[in-house]
Scaffold this motif. Structure first.
Motif, PDB file in Angstrom:
ATOM      1  N   ALA A  33      -5.470   2.587  -0.639  1.00 57.55           N
ATOM      2  CA  ALA A  33      -6.504   2.443   0.383  1.00 57.55           C
ATOM      3  C   ALA A  33      -7.037   1.017   0.416  1.00 57.55           C
ATOM      4  O   ALA A  33      -7.238   0.432   1.497  1.00 57.55           O
ATOM      5  N   GLU A  34      -7.237   0.439  -0.774  1.00 56.28           N
ATOM      6  CA  GLU A  34      -7.732  -0.949  -0.850  1.00 56.28           C
ATOM      7  C   GLU A  34      -6.741  -1.905  -0.173  1.00 56.28           C
ATOM      8  O   GLU A  34      -7.139  -2.804   0.591  1.00 56.28           O
ATOM      9  N   LEU A  35      -5.457  -1.721  -0.456  1.00 53.26           N
ATOM     10  CA  LEU A  35      -4.437  -2.597   0.123  1.00 53.26           C
ATOM     11  C   LEU A  35      -4.305  -2.387   1.631  1.00 53.26           C
ATOM     12  O   LEU A  35      -4.112  -3.356   2.382  1.00 53.26           O
TER      13      LEU A  35
ATOM     14  N   HIS B 138      -6.718  -1.469   3.676  1.00 56.63           N
ATOM     15  CA  HIS B 138      -7.869  -2.129   4.289  1.00 56.63           C
ATOM     16  C   HIS B 138      -7.674  -3.646   4.307  1.00 56.63           C
ATOM     17  O   HIS B 138      -7.969  -4.307   5.318  1.00 56.63           O
ATOM     18  N   SER B 139      -7.164  -4.201   3.209  1.00 58.16           N
ATOM     19  CA  SER B 139      -6.947  -5.641   3.130  1.00 58.16           C
ATOM     20  C   SER B 139      -5.902  -6.086   4.150  1.00 58.16           C
ATOM     21  O   SER B 139      -6.096  -7.067   4.883  1.00 58.16           O
TER      22      SER B 139
ATOM     23  N   GLU C 163     -12.232   7.352   7.601  1.00 59.52           N
ATOM     24  CA  GLU C 163     -11.461   6.120   7.740  1.00 59.52           C
ATOM     25  C   GLU C 163     -10.290   6.312   8.707  1.00 59.52           C
ATOM     26  O   GLU C 163      -9.960   5.417   9.497  1.00 59.52           O
TER      27      GLU C 163
ATOM     28  N   ALA D 190       0.833  -1.203   0.000  1.00 59.37           N
ATOM     29  CA  ALA D 190       0.000   0.000   0.000  1.00 59.37           C
ATOM     30  C   ALA D 190       0.868   1.254   0.000  1.00 59.37           C
ATOM     31  O   ALA D 190       0.546   2.248  -0.680  1.00 59.37           O
TER      32      ALA D 190
ATOM     33  N   ASP E 183      -6.400   5.202  -4.492  1.00 57.88           N
ATOM     34  CA  ASP E 183      -7.492   4.249  -4.345  1.00 57.88           C
ATOM     35  C   ASP E 183      -6.955   2.836  -4.126  1.00 57.88           C
ATOM     36  O   ASP E 183      -7.451   2.097  -3.256  1.00 57.88           O
ATOM     37  N   LYS E 184      -5.937   2.445  -4.895  1.00 54.00           N
ATOM     38  CA  LYS E 184      -5.344   1.120  -4.722  1.00 54.00           C
ATOM     39  C   LYS E 184      -4.638   1.018  -3.371  1.00 54.00           C
ATOM     40  O   LYS E 184      -4.702  -0.025  -2.697  1.00 54.00           O
TER      41      LYS E 184
END
Length: 484
Positions: A254-256, A258-259, A296, A241, A251-252
């Motif tokens: 943030a996705e990583l 969260h994962s 977040e 991330a 965006d990527k």
């Protein structure tokens, strides 16, 4: 007073240091409980009683592993009690004891590493390096230069090299660790994750995200092969991330994040208080805050705070940084009413822990004064801002940037309270200090210039307005909306 003096019969433990270390852990827990309960008087008394007993032993010419173990514990406790003078004195005694202990004695390398950690915490990199290097040398003499036993001390040593000009030294040590682990445990051993992640982070600092991704993806692949023991998959995913963030793909990233955080939550390690995992959580929260995803960020800061409360108690001064992080995030959103209770609690914890005039107390005083100013509670804000400035004037040079910040805040509050003559003097002081530290063309000066214009306008100093207004316009590229 609870607890006991442990050193009078120290020799009884000479053949079993492990048993003595258990006794020291009991002492440490007793002192920690007193501190958590707000009973610093008895906590200090218990530490001093044990130190007195230690000194009696040292005066008799003793100085072995047991004495080093006691000093190691007392140093940690005095750090918790914020007794810097005692820590420095004990570090000198610890160095003398360790200098006379043979390399084949057990625990020597661990004590050296502990002392190195304290020196690093105190900002003394030279002494930290000495301790870490000696710890490595001890282990090399016992196990050889390619033993995996070296890895912990080498990681500590590499962590000292944080400045840009020191990166090559750090990289060399991390690469040595990788070589040792690959040779002794294979190319897929899970311990490779830490040095690979560190190499990736150094590459990011060198503005080389492509190289960083090679190291971190390898760390992630190894973690996945080992089924992610210790939450390593989550940590490596958060590392990726960071790379996406560096490349501008928010965006990527943030996705990583969260994962990776979800993996860490499910790992069972989320609430263990592990410093490395805590750092990952805080890094993620900072990312969300910086990119404007404040909800977040706030959710994560709250989660971190609640986990710390469960692990160290609700009255620990170590909560202060987490209270302030959450408050800062709320302030970003203009939620000052939610900042106030957090900052009052932060101020109370630090005042109880350090005393009302400690320089550290000025930080929550500054934040709380600013918050109350935004909430229109300017009478209390003025009192707190004055306390903040007074503390800093007693602890820092007259032109220190922290004094400039405190002067700026007090000037703003005084202006709101229509005490413009004093406000004007403080605003000019803030400007001069900030110019010295930030430079005369730094856009951060716009805030104090804007304040100066408001104050001068209220005082009717129309002749003095134009040069300040011209300077503000120049800083902002002619975008000032303030009328002369």
């Amino acid at each position: 007073m609870t607890g006991q003096i442990l050193l009078k019969n120290m020799e009884e433990f000479s053949d079993d240091l492990g048993e003595y270390l258990d006794e020291l852990r009991s002492l440490q827990k007793s002192v920690e409980n007193l501190i958590e309960a707000g009973d610093r008087v008895n906590a200090k008394a218990l530490v001093k009683a044990n130190y007195k007993s230690l000194l009696e032993q040292l005066d008799q010419g003793n100085g072995g592993l047991e004495h080093a173990a006691m000093l190691d514990t007392l140093i940690q406790l005095n750090l918790m009690l914020h007794d810097g003078d005692a820590v420095h004195q004990m570090l000198k005694q610890m160095k003398n004891i360790l200098a006379n202990i043979g390399v084949h004695e057990p625990y020597l390398d661990a004590f050296l590493e502990h002392v190195g950690n304290v020196y690093l915490l105190l900002g003394n990199k030279e002494e930290a390096l000495y301790c870490y290097n000696r710890s490595v040398a001890v282990q090399e003499s016992l196990s050889g230069e390619n033993s995996p036993e070296l890895v912990g001390s080498l990681l500590a040593l590499a962590g000292v090299y944080t400045e840009p000009e020191e990166r090559e030294k750090g990289k060399a040590i991390y690469n040595r660790i990788i070589h040792i682990l690959e040779g002794s445990k294979g190319e897929a051993c899970e311990e490779l994750g830490a040095p690979l992640l560190h190499l990736g982070y150094i590459s990011l600092e060198e503005n080389n995200p492509e190289e960083a991704e090679v190291h971190i993806r390898r760390a992630l692949n190894i973690a996945e092969q080992n089924k992610g023991k210790g939450g390593s998959i989550g940590v490596a995913t958060c590392g990726l991330a960071r790379i996406k963030y560096a490349k501008g793909d928010h965006d990527k990233a943030a996705e990583l994040y969260h994962s990776g955080l979800d993996i860490l939550r499910k790992s069972g390690l989320w609430a263990t208080g592990d410093i490395a995992l805590e750092s990952v959580k805080m890094e993620a929260a900072e990312f969300f805050s910086v990119v404007g995803r404040t909800k977040e960020a706030q959710d994560l800061w709250e989660e971190v705070l609640h986990e710390k409360e469960r692990s160290i108690g609700v009255n620990s001064p170590r909560l202060v940084v987490h209270l302030q992080n959450l408050a800062t995030s709320y302030a970003q959103d203009g939620k000052f009413e939610r900042c106030e209770p957090l900052l009052r609690r932060s101020l109370k914890l630090l005042t109880t822990s350090l005393g009302p005039t400690a320089p550290q107390v000025s930080i929550p005083l500054e934040f709380l004064a600013t918050t109350l100013h935004h909430l229109g509670q300017n009478l209390e804000a003025e009192s707190l801002a004055r306390q903040c400035l007074n503390i800093r004037e007693k602890n820092f040079p007259d032109d220190h940037l922290l004094i400039g910040e405190a002067s700026n805040i007090l000037a703003s509050v005084l202006h709101a309270n229509s005490r413009n003559d004093e406000a004007l003097n403080l605003a000019w002081r803030a400007l001069h200090i900030k110019e010295k530290h930030l430079g005369k063309n730094n856009k951060q000066l716009a805030f104090v210039l804007d304040l100066l214009l408001d104050i001068m306008d209220d005082l009717g100093k129309t002749k003095e307005v134009k040069p300040v207004l011209d300077r503000l316009d120049a800083l902002l590229g002619g975008s000032s909306m303030i009328a002369p």
